[in-house]
Design a protein around this motif. Structure first.
Motif, short mmCIF file in Angstrom:
data_model
loop_
_atom_site.label_atom_id
_atom_site.label_comp_id
_atom_site.label_asym_id
_atom_site.label_seq_id
_atom_site.Cartn_x
_atom_site.Cartn_y
_atom_site.Cartn_z
N ASP A 70 0.82 -1.21 0.00
CA ASP A 70 0.00 0.00 0.00
C ASP A 70 0.86 1.26 0.00
O ASP A 70 0.55 2.23 -0.70
N GLU A 71 1.94 1.26 0.76
CA GLU A 71 2.84 2.41 0.79
C GLU A 71 3.51 2.62 -0.57
O GLU A 71 3.67 3.75 -1.02
N MET A 73 2.28 1.70 -3.51
CA MET A 73 1.26 2.19 -4.42
C MET A 73 1.00 3.68 -4.19
O MET A 73 0.85 4.45 -5.15
N ASP A 74 0.96 4.12 -2.93
CA ASP A 74 0.78 5.54 -2.64
C ASP A 74 1.93 6.35 -3.22
O ASP A 74 1.73 7.44 -3.76
N LEU A 75 3.14 5.84 -3.10
CA LEU A 75 4.32 6.51 -3.65
C LEU A 75 4.20 6.64 -5.17
O LEU A 75 4.45 7.72 -5.72
N ARG A 77 1.55 6.57 -7.02
CA ARG A 77 0.41 7.40 -7.45
C ARG A 77 0.66 8.88 -7.20
O ARG A 77 -0.07 9.72 -7.68
#
Length: 78
Positions: A70-71, A73-75, A77
């Motif tokens: 998740d971290e 993917m946040d990076l 995006r």
């Protein structure tokens, strides 16, 4: 369809789906025996190619070491 003040038209959903046209696809308007036609630009990169090009170089293993999916993917995006 109606042409707006910026010279834009909206292609209806059904023809977009039938011809697999997606946001960001390169298309061109060409004149063929007088009528105008919309066509996908030949040689234009596919959606997946554009995505890979955009993401390439955004992080390396040092940047993501120890991060959860998740971290990461946040990076990516942004």
């Amino acid at each position: 369809m109606r042409l707006n003040s910026k010279g834009q038209v909206t292609i209806p959903a059904q023809p977009r789906a039938e011809h697999d046209l997606r946001t960001g696809d390169d298309i061109e308007v060409i004149e063929v025996d007088n009528p105008l036609r919309i066509a996908r630009t030949k040689g234009a990169p596919a959606r997946g190619q554009r995505l890979v090009r955009r993401l390439r170089g955004t992080a390396d293993s040092r940047d993501i070491e120890g991060m959860s999916t998740d971290e990461i993917m946040d990076l990516l995006r942004g």
